[in-house]
Design an enzyme around this catalytic site. Structure first.
Site, short mmCIF file in Angstrom:
data_model
loop_
_atom_site.label_atom_id
_atom_site.label_comp_id
_atom_site.label_asym_id
_atom_site.label_seq_id
_atom_site.Cartn_x
_atom_site.Cartn_y
_atom_site.Cartn_z
N LYS A 1 0.85 -1.19 0.00
CA LYS A 1 0.00 0.00 0.00
C LYS A 1 0.89 1.24 0.00
CE LYS A 1 -1.88 2.53 3.26
NZ LYS A 1 -1.87 3.89 2.64
N GLU B 1 9.76 0.73 11.04
CA GLU B 1 10.72 1.84 11.02
C GLU B 1 9.91 3.10 11.27
OE1 GLU B 1 12.34 5.01 10.12
OE2 GLU B 1 12.51 4.37 8.03
N CYS C 1 12.60 10.94 8.89
CA CYS C 1 12.42 10.33 10.21
C CYS C 1 13.65 10.47 11.09
CB CYS C 1 12.03 8.86 10.05
SG CYS C 1 13.17 7.93 8.99
N GLU D 1 8.23 14.86 17.61
CA GLU D 1 8.68 14.86 16.22
C GLU D 1 7.86 15.87 15.43
OE1 GLU D 1 9.96 11.57 12.93
OE2 GLU D 1 8.00 11.28 13.88
#
Length: 505
Positions: A199, A275, A309, A406
């Site tokens: 996806k 991850e 990230c 974040e």
């Protein structure tokens, strides 16, 4: 309504569209890719993808959900027995042909990535697409090098292990590096003999569709690779919870990673690799080359518009060089040219969508209320498109929101420190552990500090230096498992132990 229905019907019959991406006209498939064919979704639903530079709709594509995932899994399951038994060298050659197909259309892939994601054409053509091609070629080379071990246990036993594929795997990829994240999953998955249902992100689905065409053109057998464009709560959840998927790989936020892990556990306890997010520290000691450190600090947080990230968003600087470092850092931030990602000399395009834009601007506003100093940036660029100035914040404390969460945008927090032990403790005081960096001329200190940092990757006197040959992944809430390198291959195999009883000598 009937007018809209006729348009949708016409769209679904054609299952492709021509898109103008910069100076390049590209014909892009718009259906789901199941069993080597582009098909309409079972529901007939369509989803839009938006150009983040103009806020205009690029096109509509088929929107898949659980029913489509079921079809894709059935195709992958049917293809698996033959695919795992393809001669391993031949399997590698077929995967290498996929890379060759991408290389033939590299300019199209790069332009489409820039249009759909907003990253600069320089990054797409110079980093993302070459990295995708090289990653696929690297894992193609691994296809015939997967081996088990033999063990000397006793004279009357022959003991060995095999590394075998899981079967049908699922992958859910993010929007920040659409093609590279696709390659990180597809390469090791197919090289090891698994089949895949993938996806793509609903924010950036277009290059995955072009990739599916490359898979077909390269001669990969039907059902080996399947693509379901769709949303996380529907298509993504269906992959994570599917009883016939044996392993799922996900890259994205920590919050979504928890949902993936829960769905996997509550279904068939499938193998999961994650991850996830990060809040990575970059530590600049007093003996560091300040010019070099300031340059890398800018790359650490402003590369890919901060949508990375492992971005180095917490820049710890020794108090004795703090002011000098900030001046140089600000110069780098102010030198970043923000604008049309297809424009000449542009270093930073828009954030991916309004959701991310609003989130980032919200963090900047919150920082101002907490007494943080905005040394550079902090504002929107223009009135159209999701552009944000590269932002440098000082007087940041460890408990400030911008230092804890974040942000996923071009926002750097600079924090002072006094001692080595202090900065190590503060750098590790985070739920994340994806990456970190140390800047110093003292090699003993570099090794001492990298050993103590709780992170899956630590760079010394550099940043964002990922490599397809080196493993990448996180500690703590930055995920589990590894991608890339030999460790990435192992994530897609399971170990079987075999003992053969021999006649006594």
């Amino acid at each position: 309504n009937s007018w809209m229905f006729r348009i949708s019907r016409k769209f679904l019959m054609s299952l492709q569209t021509t898109i103008q991406a910069g100076k390049t006209a590209i014909t892009v498939p718009t259906g789901l890719f199941i069993n080597n064919e582009f098909v309409s979704s079972v529901s007939g639903k369509l989803m839009e993808t938006v150009n983040p530079a103009t806020e205009e709709i690029i096109c509509q594509i088929a929107e898949g959900d659980k029913a489509d995932v079921d079809k894709a899994v059935a195709a992958a399951a049917k293809a698996f027995p033959a695919w795992r038994n393809v001669d391993s060298t031949q399997r590698g050659e077929m995967l290498r042909k996929v890379a060759d197909e991408i290389a033939k259309k590299a300019a199209q892939f790069a332009a489409l990535e820039t249009l759909d994601n907003g990253k600069t054409l320089g990054n797409s053509s110079g980093v993302d697409i070459p990295g995708t091609i090289q990653t696929l070629r690297y894992f193609a080379g691994f296809a015939d090098k997967i081996a088990g071990n033999t063990y000397e246990t006793s004279p009357d036993n022959l003991d060995f292990t095999r590394r075998e594929p899981y079967g049908v795997c699922g992958a859910i990829i993010p929007w920040n590096f659409p093609m590279m994240m696709l390659a990180w999953k597809v390469g090791p998955c197919l090289a090891t003999g698994n089949t895949l249902v993938l996806k793509s992100s609903e924010k950036t689905p277009l290059t995955a569709l072009l990739f599916a065409q490359a898979v077909k053109d390269a001669g990969i057998p039907p059902g080996v690779f399947n693509l379901v464009s769709g949303y996380g709560p529907t298509a993504g959840a269906a992959i994570a919870s599917h009883m016939k998927i044996s392993k799922v790989a996900f890259t994205g936020s920590t919050g979504t990673g928890r949902i993936i892990a829960k769905l996997a556990a509550e279904s068939n306890l499938k193998k999961v690799s994650l991850e996830l997010g990060g809040k990575s520290p970059m530590i600049v000691f007093e003996d560091a080359d300040i010019d070099n450190a300031a340059m890398w600090a800018a790359i650490a947080v402003f590369f890919n518009h901060g949508q990375t990230c492992c971005a180095g968003t917490r820049t710890f600087v020794h108090e004795s060089i703090h002011d000098e470092f900030v001046k140089k850092f600000v110069k780098h931030a102010e030198a970043v040219k923000v604008g049309d990602p297809f424009g000449k000399g542009v270093n930073q395009g828009p954030q991916v969508d309004k959701i991310q834009f609003d989130k980032i601007m919200g963090y900047i506003r919150a920082a101002k209320t907490e007494g943080v100093t905005v040394c550079s940036g902090g504002e929107r660029v223009g009135s159209k498109g999701f552009f944000i100035q590269p932002t440098v914040l000082t007087n940041v404390q460890d408990n400030h929101q911008v230092a804890r969460e974040e942000i996923f945008g071009p926002v750097a927090s600079v924090l002072k420190f006094k001692t080595e032990d202090e900065v190590i403790a503060r750098a590790n005081d985070t739920p994340y552990g994806l990456a970190g960096a140390v800047f110093t001329k003292d090699i003993s200190r570099a090794f001492r500090v990298e050993r103590e940092l709780q992170a899956g990757t630590v760079w010394v006197n550099t940043y964002n230096a990922t490599d397809w040959r080196l493993p990448f992944g996180g500690y703590k809430q930055s995920g589990n498992g590894r991608e890339l390198g030999v460790y990435g291959v192992e994530e897609y195999t399971q170990v079987k132990t075999v003992r053969v009883k021999l006649a006594k000598l």
